[in-house]
Design a protein around this motif. Sequence first.
Motif, PDB file in Angstrom:
ATOM      1  N   ALA A  53       0.835  -1.205   0.000  1.00 26.48           N
ATOM      2  CA  ALA A  53       0.000   0.000   0.000  1.00 26.48           C
ATOM      3  C   ALA A  53       0.867   1.251   0.000  1.00 26.48           C
ATOM      4  O   ALA A  53       1.990   1.253   0.520  1.00 26.48           O
ATOM      5  CB  ALA A  53      -0.922   0.006   1.218  1.00 26.48           C
ATOM      6  N   VAL A  54       0.334   2.319  -0.600  1.00 26.92           N
ATOM      7  CA  VAL A  54       0.996   3.629  -0.596  1.00 26.92           C
ATOM      8  C   VAL A  54      -0.050   4.703  -0.322  1.00 26.92           C
ATOM      9  O   VAL A  54      -1.232   4.519  -0.603  1.00 26.92           O
ATOM     10  CB  VAL A  54       1.701   3.947  -1.938  1.00 26.92           C
ATOM     11  N   ILE A  55       0.417   5.823   0.199  1.00 30.40           N
ATOM     12  CA  ILE A  55      -0.455   6.969   0.436  1.00 30.40           C
ATOM     13  C   ILE A  55      -0.374   7.924  -0.753  1.00 30.40           C
ATOM     14  O   ILE A  55       0.712   8.200  -1.267  1.00 30.40           O
ATOM     15  CB  ILE A  55      -0.061   7.699   1.735  1.00 30.40           C
ATOM     16  N   ILE A  56      -1.529   8.369  -1.212  1.00 27.64           N
ATOM     17  CA  ILE A  56      -1.626   9.391  -2.255  1.00 27.64           C
ATOM     18  C   ILE A  56      -2.054  10.689  -1.587  1.00 27.64           C
ATOM     19  O   ILE A  56      -3.049  10.723  -0.860  1.00 27.64           O
ATOM     20  CB  ILE A  56      -2.660   9.007  -3.333  1.00 27.64           C
ATOM     21  N   LYS A  57      -1.307  11.752  -1.824  1.00 29.47           N
ATOM     22  CA  LYS A  57      -1.677  13.067  -1.296  1.00 29.47           C
ATOM     23  C   LYS A  57      -1.695  14.052  -2.452  1.00 29.47           C
ATOM     24  O   LYS A  57      -0.664  14.331  -3.052  1.00 29.47           O
ATOM     25  CB  LYS A  57      -0.698  13.529  -0.214  1.00 29.47           C
ATOM     26  N   GLY A  58      -2.891  14.545  -2.783  1.00 29.34           N
ATOM     27  CA  GLY A  58      -3.021  15.413  -3.951  1.00 29.34           C
ATOM     28  C   GLY A  58      -2.641  14.646  -5.204  1.00 29.34           C
ATOM     29  O   GLY A  58      -3.218  13.603  -5.515  1.00 29.34           O
ATOM     30  N   ASN A  59      -1.611  15.112  -5.895  1.00 26.45           N
ATOM     31  CA  ASN A  59      -1.130  14.435  -7.102  1.00 26.45           C
ATOM     32  C   ASN A  59       0.208  13.735  -6.882  1.00 26.45           C
ATOM     33  O   ASN A  59       0.938  13.467  -7.836  1.00 26.45           O
ATOM     34  CB  ASN A  59      -1.005  15.437  -8.251  1.00 26.45           C
ATOM     35  N   SER A  60       0.519  13.453  -5.628  1.00 28.80           N
ATOM     36  CA  SER A  60       1.794  12.818  -5.296  1.00 28.80           C
ATOM     37  C   SER A  60       1.584  11.464  -4.624  1.00 28.80           C
ATOM     38  O   SER A  60       0.640  11.283  -3.854  1.00 28.80           O
ATOM     39  CB  SER A  60       2.606  13.719  -4.355  1.00 28.80           C
ATOM     40  N   ILE A  61       2.483  10.535  -4.928  1.00 24.13           N
ATOM     41  CA  ILE A  61       2.518   9.237  -4.253  1.00 24.13           C
ATOM     42  C   ILE A  61       3.617   9.313  -3.206  1.00 24.13           C
ATOM     43  O   ILE A  61       4.785   9.530  -3.542  1.00 24.13           O
ATOM     44  CB  ILE A  61       2.796   8.091  -5.249  1.00 24.13           C
ATOM     45  N   LEU A  62       3.257   9.152  -1.948  1.00 20.23           N
ATOM     46  CA  LEU A  62       4.238   9.241  -0.867  1.00 20.23           C
ATOM     47  C   LEU A  62       4.888   7.873  -0.660  1.00 20.23           C
ATOM     48  O   LEU A  62       4.590   7.155   0.291  1.00 20.23           O
ATOM     49  CB  LEU A  62       3.564   9.729   0.417  1.00 20.23           C
ATOM     50  N   SER A  63       5.773   7.522  -1.588  1.00 22.48           N
ATOM     51  CA  SER A  63       6.368   6.178  -1.576  1.00 22.48           C
ATOM     52  C   SER A  63       7.234   5.945  -0.341  1.00 22.48           C
ATOM     53  O   SER A  63       7.516   4.794   0.014  1.00 22.48           O
ATOM     54  CB  SER A  63       7.189   5.948  -2.849  1.00 22.48           C
ATOM     55  N   SER A  64       7.648   7.018   0.328  1.00 19.07           N
ATOM     56  CA  SER A  64       8.432   6.858   1.565  1.00 19.07           C
ATOM     57  C   SER A  64       7.552   6.334   2.697  1.00 19.07           C
ATOM     58  O   SER A  64       8.048   5.803   3.690  1.00 19.07           O
ATOM     59  CB  SER A  64       9.065   8.188   1.969  1.00 19.07           C
ATOM     60  N   LYS A  65       6.235   6.492   2.560  1.00 18.64           N
ATOM     61  CA  LYS A  65       5.293   6.005   3.570  1.00 18.64           C
ATOM     62  C   LYS A  65       4.589   4.749   3.065  1.00 18.64           C
ATOM     63  O   LYS A  65       3.376   4.664   3.039  1.00 18.64           O
ATOM     64  CB  LYS A  65       4.270   7.091   3.915  1.00 18.64           C
ATOM     65  N   LYS A  66       5.375   3.790   2.656  1.00 24.04           N
ATOM     66  CA  LYS A  66       4.785   2.584   2.078  1.00 24.04           C
ATOM     67  C   LYS A  66       4.466   1.550   3.151  1.00 24.04           C
ATOM     68  O   LYS A  66       4.992   1.592   4.266  1.00 24.04           O
ATOM     69  CB  LYS A  66       5.727   1.978   1.040  1.00 24.04           C
ATOM     70  N   PHE A  67       3.586   0.624   2.785  1.00 22.58           N
ATOM     71  CA  PHE A  67       3.221  -0.496   3.655  1.00 22.58           C
ATOM     72  C   PHE A  67       3.454  -1.766   2.858  1.00 22.58           C
ATOM     73  O   PHE A  67       2.789  -1.990   1.838  1.00 22.58           O
ATOM     74  CB  PHE A  67       1.760  -0.372   4.078  1.00 22.58           C
ATOM     75  N   VAL A  68       4.396  -2.587   3.284  1.00 20.82           N
ATOM     76  CA  VAL A  68       4.694  -3.844   2.596  1.00 20.82           C
ATOM     77  C   VAL A  68       4.827  -4.939   3.650  1.00 20.82           C
ATOM     78  O   VAL A  68       5.705  -4.875   4.515  1.00 20.82           O
ATOM     79  CB  VAL A  68       6.004  -3.754   1.777  1.00 20.82           C
TER      80      VAL A  68
END
Length: 206
Positions: A53-68
């Motif tokens: 899982a990843v967090i989307i904020k606006g038009n950005s993917i916050l790949s640093s806040k991933k869930f694996v």
Amino acid sequence: MFKRIENYFNKKNLKDEKYLYLFEKPCCEEYVCFDCETTGLNPKKDDIISIGAVIIKGNSILSSKKFVKYIKPKTKLQEEAIKVHHIRECDLEEAEDIDKVINEFLEFIGNRKLVGYFLEFDLAMINKYLKPKIGIKLPNKAYEVSAIYHDWKIEKIPQSNIDLRFDTIMKELQIPPMGKHDAYNDAIMTAMMFIKLKNQPKVRIK
């Protein structure tokens, strides 16, 4: 209206008040895009073996806040499933218990809106573990990327048959492919689809 009634009765079944945050109004600009890999395709019989899982904020993917996370299943991995995701039983020897992972997943998603491809299946798999644990299904608002894509295409080409395959949507939206059938990579690619679609003319994400 129906969703509000459904959430009302869902909330009444909540066994633990510490999860009330799931029912709070979400921030309109944040979403969680997630994907599950499983032992098979039957939510009643099969188990989750990985969640990405990843967090989307606006038009950005916050790949640093991933869930694996990788999960040790209680059911046997089916041969056809292994051919798809290439995860074998020996790869899951150090995997975590689903009860622990579900807790961490709930903390990760919070009350954010959810995004996915073939999302109904992934939600059914999560709810399979969630309902016995805390009495409810995930109440988060959810967006199916293929449905958004279909509505966007049908506006452009009325009365046509819309190809909703993952690869077709990727190609149409000019999204670079990553390794498929890895839960985290699939979540990233689906998140890119969602961002591209929600910025198309006449597409309204509420």
